[in-house]
Scaffold this motif. Sequence first.
Motif, PDB file in Angstrom:
ATOM      1  N   PRO A  59       1.689 -56.253 117.771  1.00 47.55           N
ATOM      2  CA  PRO A  59       0.886 -55.179 117.208  1.00 47.55           C
ATOM      3  C   PRO A  59      -0.042 -54.806 117.769  1.00 47.55           C
ATOM      4  O   PRO A  59      -0.713 -53.594 117.702  1.00 47.55           O
TER       5      PRO A  59
ATOM      6  N   LYS B  71       6.870 -55.273 116.305  1.00 48.25           N
ATOM      7  CA  LYS B  71       6.381 -56.262 115.376  1.00 48.25           C
ATOM      8  C   LYS B  71       5.626 -57.446 115.825  1.00 48.25           C
ATOM      9  O   LYS B  71       4.644 -58.001 115.365  1.00 48.25           O
TER      10      LYS B  71
ATOM     11  N   THR C 110      11.457 -54.596 117.273  1.00 49.06           N
ATOM     12  CA  THR C 110      11.178 -55.942 117.163  1.00 49.06           C
ATOM     13  C   THR C 110       9.784 -56.090 117.951  1.00 49.06           C
ATOM     14  O   THR C 110       8.866 -56.747 117.759  1.00 49.06           O
TER      15      THR C 110
END
Length: 143
Positions: A67, A64, A61
């Motif tokens: 990044p 994501k 998580t």
Amino acid sequence: VHYNFVTQEQFLTKIKNEEVLEYRKYITNFNNVPDVWYYGTETSSVKDRTVLVLDLVGLITLKKMLPEYKITAIYLDCSDEVRKQRAQQRGSFCEAEWERRLQDDSVVFNLSLIREHCNYILDSSCPNDVLLYNVKRILSSKI
């Protein structure tokens, strides 16, 4: 360095206010009392060179969500026997909760996902000073 403990109500408010980057909800059974425990990372706690303790779901998580960050992920592997011994030494050990954790971990800590998302895998059943030395070596090479 520190865990910050808040009430469940406070944690849910932080989630609602988008003050938490990632979190996990655990349905627990401690001393035969069902409960819900939350663990997560507050947005304000993540800065350059922050070290976080996450499970694999949290790591995925976080990657994501951020990044642009260069995340170095170190998986600390340890046998179930050593983990159980350490949990018992911390006190307030509950066999039912331990079994729940083993079941959850068998799903969450999938070796192929670990290899995909972690840069390093270290055996954490070694003495803490050896483990710390190896982690410092890894992190210092990333400077």
